[in-house]
Design a protein around this motif. Structure first.
Motif, PDB file in Angstrom:
ATOM      1  N   ALA A  71      83.971  45.163 -37.598  1.00 45.29           N
ATOM      2  CA  ALA A  71      83.894  43.781 -38.064  1.00 45.29           C
ATOM      3  C   ALA A  71      83.284  43.749 -39.455  1.00 45.29           C
ATOM      4  CB  ALA A  71      83.044  42.947 -37.105  1.00 45.29           C
ATOM      5  N   PRO A  72      83.814  42.915 -40.362  1.00 38.57           N
ATOM      6  CA  PRO A  72      83.246  42.826 -41.708  1.00 38.57           C
ATOM      7  C   PRO A  72      81.912  42.089 -41.701  1.00 38.57           C
ATOM      8  CG  PRO A  72      84.995  41.218 -41.445  1.00 38.57           C
ATOM      9  CD  PRO A  72      84.990  42.041 -40.187  1.00 38.57           C
ATOM     10  N   MET A  73      80.952  42.624 -42.412  1.00 35.89           N
ATOM     11  CA  MET A  73      79.654  41.978 -42.578  1.00 35.89           C
ATOM     12  C   MET A  73      79.716  41.148 -43.864  1.00 35.89           C
ATOM     13  SD  MET A  73      77.879  43.055 -39.937  1.00 35.89           S
ATOM     14  CE  MET A  73      79.455  42.760 -39.099  1.00 35.89           C
ATOM     15  N   VAL A  74      79.916  39.842 -43.721  1.00 34.66           N
ATOM     16  CA  VAL A  74      80.256  39.013 -44.874  1.00 34.66           C
ATOM     17  C   VAL A  74      79.061  38.288 -45.482  1.00 34.66           C
ATOM     18  CG1 VAL A  74      82.629  38.693 -44.115  1.00 34.66           C
ATOM     19  CG2 VAL A  74      80.877  37.108 -43.335  1.00 34.66           C
ATOM     20  N   THR A  75      77.905  38.356 -44.855  1.00 32.77           N
ATOM     21  CA  THR A  75      76.726  37.712 -45.421  1.00 32.77           C
ATOM     22  C   THR A  75      75.625  38.744 -45.622  1.00 32.77           C
ATOM     23  OG1 THR A  75      75.613  37.176 -43.332  1.00 32.77           O
ATOM     24  CG2 THR A  75      77.310  35.634 -44.105  1.00 32.77           C
ATOM     25  N   VAL A  76      74.639  38.370 -46.412  1.00 35.45           N
ATOM     26  CA  VAL A  76      73.499  39.256 -46.646  1.00 35.45           C
ATOM     27  C   VAL A  76      72.775  39.548 -45.333  1.00 35.45           C
ATOM     28  CG1 VAL A  76      71.251  39.445 -47.770  1.00 35.45           C
ATOM     29  CG2 VAL A  76      73.197  38.511 -49.035  1.00 35.45           C
ATOM     30  N   GLU A  77      72.623  38.542 -44.484  1.00 28.64           N
ATOM     31  CA  GLU A  77      71.937  38.731 -43.204  1.00 28.64           C
ATOM     32  C   GLU A  77      72.741  39.650 -42.287  1.00 28.64           C
ATOM     33  OE1 GLU A  77      69.180  38.842 -40.398  1.00 28.64           O
ATOM     34  OE2 GLU A  77      68.957  37.977 -42.399  1.00 28.64           O
ATOM     35  N   ASP A  78      74.066  39.487 -42.267  1.00 26.96           N
ATOM     36  CA  ASP A  78      74.919  40.388 -41.483  1.00 26.96           C
ATOM     37  C   ASP A  78      74.706  41.830 -41.923  1.00 26.96           C
ATOM     38  OD1 ASP A  78      76.060  38.346 -40.039  1.00 26.96           O
ATOM     39  OD2 ASP A  78      77.825  38.172 -41.325  1.00 26.96           O
ATOM     40  N   ARG A  79      74.712  42.035 -43.232  1.00 27.90           N
ATOM     41  CA  ARG A  79      74.575  43.389 -43.765  1.00 27.90           C
ATOM     42  C   ARG A  79      73.205  43.970 -43.442  1.00 27.90           C
ATOM     43  NH1 ARG A  79      75.560  44.665 -50.085  1.00 27.90           N
ATOM     44  NH2 ARG A  79      73.721  43.322 -50.278  1.00 27.90           N
ATOM     45  N   ARG A  80      72.159  43.158 -43.560  1.00 27.68           N
ATOM     46  CA  ARG A  80      70.805  43.627 -43.255  1.00 27.68           C
ATOM     47  C   ARG A  80      70.704  44.055 -41.789  1.00 27.68           C
ATOM     48  NH1 ARG A  80      68.412  39.339 -44.602  1.00 27.68           N
ATOM     49  NH2 ARG A  80      67.970  39.921 -46.759  1.00 27.68           N
ATOM     50  N   ARG A  81      71.287  43.253 -40.901  1.00 28.16           N
ATOM     51  CA  ARG A  81      71.240  43.575 -39.476  1.00 28.16           C
ATOM     52  C   ARG A  81      72.029  44.851 -39.177  1.00 28.16           C
ATOM     53  NH1 ARG A  81      72.572  39.038 -37.906  1.00 28.16           N
ATOM     54  NH2 ARG A  81      74.826  39.346 -37.706  1.00 28.16           N
ATOM     55  N   ALA A  82      73.193  45.015 -39.815  1.00 26.03           N
ATOM     56  CA  ALA A  82      74.019  46.201 -39.580  1.00 26.03           C
ATOM     57  C   ALA A  82      73.326  47.467 -40.075  1.00 26.03           C
ATOM     58  CB  ALA A  82      75.377  46.037 -40.262  1.00 26.03           C
ATOM     59  N   TYR A  83      72.694  47.396 -41.242  1.00 27.75           N
ATOM     60  CA  TYR A  83      71.946  48.553 -41.736  1.00 27.75           C
ATOM     61  C   TYR A  83      70.787  48.878 -40.797  1.00 27.75           C
ATOM     62  CZ  TYR A  83      74.306  48.822 -46.279  1.00 27.75           C
ATOM     63  OH  TYR A  83      75.227  48.995 -47.279  1.00 27.75           O
ATOM     64  N   GLY A  84      70.131  47.832 -40.277  1.00 28.72           N
ATOM     65  CA  GLY A  84      69.028  48.047 -39.350  1.00 28.72           C
ATOM     66  C   GLY A  84      69.475  48.766 -38.091  1.00 28.72           C
ATOM     67  N   ARG A  85      70.644  48.379 -37.557  1.00 31.95           N
ATOM     68  CA  ARG A  85      71.162  49.037 -36.362  1.00 31.95           C
ATOM     69  C   ARG A  85      71.545  50.488 -36.655  1.00 31.95           C
ATOM     70  NH1 ARG A  85      72.550  45.597 -32.145  1.00 31.95           N
ATOM     71  NH2 ARG A  85      70.898  44.026 -32.081  1.00 31.95           N
ATOM     72  N   ARG A  86      72.092  50.739 -37.833  1.00 29.94           N
ATOM     73  CA  ARG A  86      72.429  52.120 -38.203  1.00 29.94           C
ATOM     74  C   ARG A  86      71.159  52.971 -38.255  1.00 29.94           C
ATOM     75  NH1 ARG A  86      76.588  54.659 -41.198  1.00 29.94           N
ATOM     76  NH2 ARG A  86      76.144  56.897 -41.164  1.00 29.94           N
ATOM     77  N   ILE A  87      70.091  52.403 -38.795  1.00 33.48           N
ATOM     78  CA  ILE A  87      68.813  53.119 -38.853  1.00 33.48           C
ATOM     79  C   ILE A  87      68.280  53.374 -37.448  1.00 33.48           C
ATOM     80  CG2 ILE A  87      66.387  52.898 -39.539  1.00 33.48           C
ATOM     81  CD1 ILE A  87      67.406  51.382 -42.035  1.00 33.48           C
ATOM     82  N   GLN A  88      68.405  52.391 -36.550  1.00 34.53           N
ATOM     83  CA  GLN A  88      67.927  52.565 -35.178  1.00 34.53           C
ATOM     84  C   GLN A  88      68.652  53.707 -34.475  1.00 34.53           C
ATOM     85  OE1 GLN A  88      68.351  48.765 -33.267  1.00 34.53           O
ATOM     86  NE2 GLN A  88      66.621  47.852 -34.339  1.00 34.53           N
TER      87      GLN A  88
END
Length: 204
Positions: A71-88
């Motif tokens: 799914a495309p991360m189209v907002t800054v908050e979406d992107r922040r959450r996706a990076y956080g999950r990748r780090i987890q």
């Protein structure tokens, strides 16, 4: 396997990224993930994790577990959450590979994947791929399998040549819908063979 990319309705108050700065993340709607094979190691990206980051080195191959959709991360908050999950997910794997005993690392990886995806999927994963994830030799994975499941390589290869939940796949950097090519992953495949298959799929 077709990648179904969702379309999000955005209000005027949401900060939207320019198309060139958007990234993709694995959908959290089901248990699935991607094994990202790199030059000397592999990473696991589970539900919610960002993938295809523009600053990330190119993948040698990508293995899909289950049927992940991006799914495309189209907002800054979406992107922040996706990076956080990748780090987890990265920290989950890091806790495993930090153990000093190689056999224990292999056993912990097998147990963790079995808990999340089930035994058939984990038994079907090639030893070389699991070795890249755990930072061990393929023979160590075989030893851990024998101890963990009281089985042998012969039994595994004879009864589980491949799993329909495992595929060598391509993923797209584009946020537009397009076909994603994939082929079943054989249990006996080597990393070199997987890499060759991935290159063929990418050129298709």
């Amino acid at each position: 396997m077709n990648s179904q990319l969702s379309t999000l309705d955005l209000s005027d108050s949401v900060e939207v990224l320019p198309p060139t700065e958007q990234l993709l993340a694995i959908s959290e709607q089901k248990k699935s993930g991607l094994i990202l094979c790199k030059d000397y190691h592999a990473e696991f990206a589970g539900p919610g994790a960002a993938v295809s980051c523009l600053v990330e080195p190119a993948y040698r191959a990508v293995i899909a577990i289950g049927s992940p959709t991006l799914a495309p991360m189209v907002t800054v908050e979406d992107r922040r959450r996706a990076y956080g999950r990748r780090i987890q997910w990265g920290r989950w794997l890091q806790r495993i590979v930090e153990h000093p005993e190689s056999v224990v690392r292999a056993e912990k990886l097998l147990a963790g994947f079995e808990e999340f995806f089930g035994r058939q999927v984990v038994v079907s994963l090639p030893s070389e791929v699991l070795a890249l994830l755990a930072g061990v030799f393929p023979g160590t994975i075989e030893m851990a399998r024998s101890q963990h499941w009281r089985t042998t390589r012969f039994d595994t290869a004879a009864h589980l040549i491949c799993s329909d939940q495992l595929k060598v796949t391509t993923i797209s950097l584009s946020s537009e819908k397009q076909e994603v090519h994939s082929v079943p992953l054989l249990t006996t495949a080597t990393v070199s063979e997987i890499e060759q298959t991935y290159a063929v799929l990418r050129s298709a």
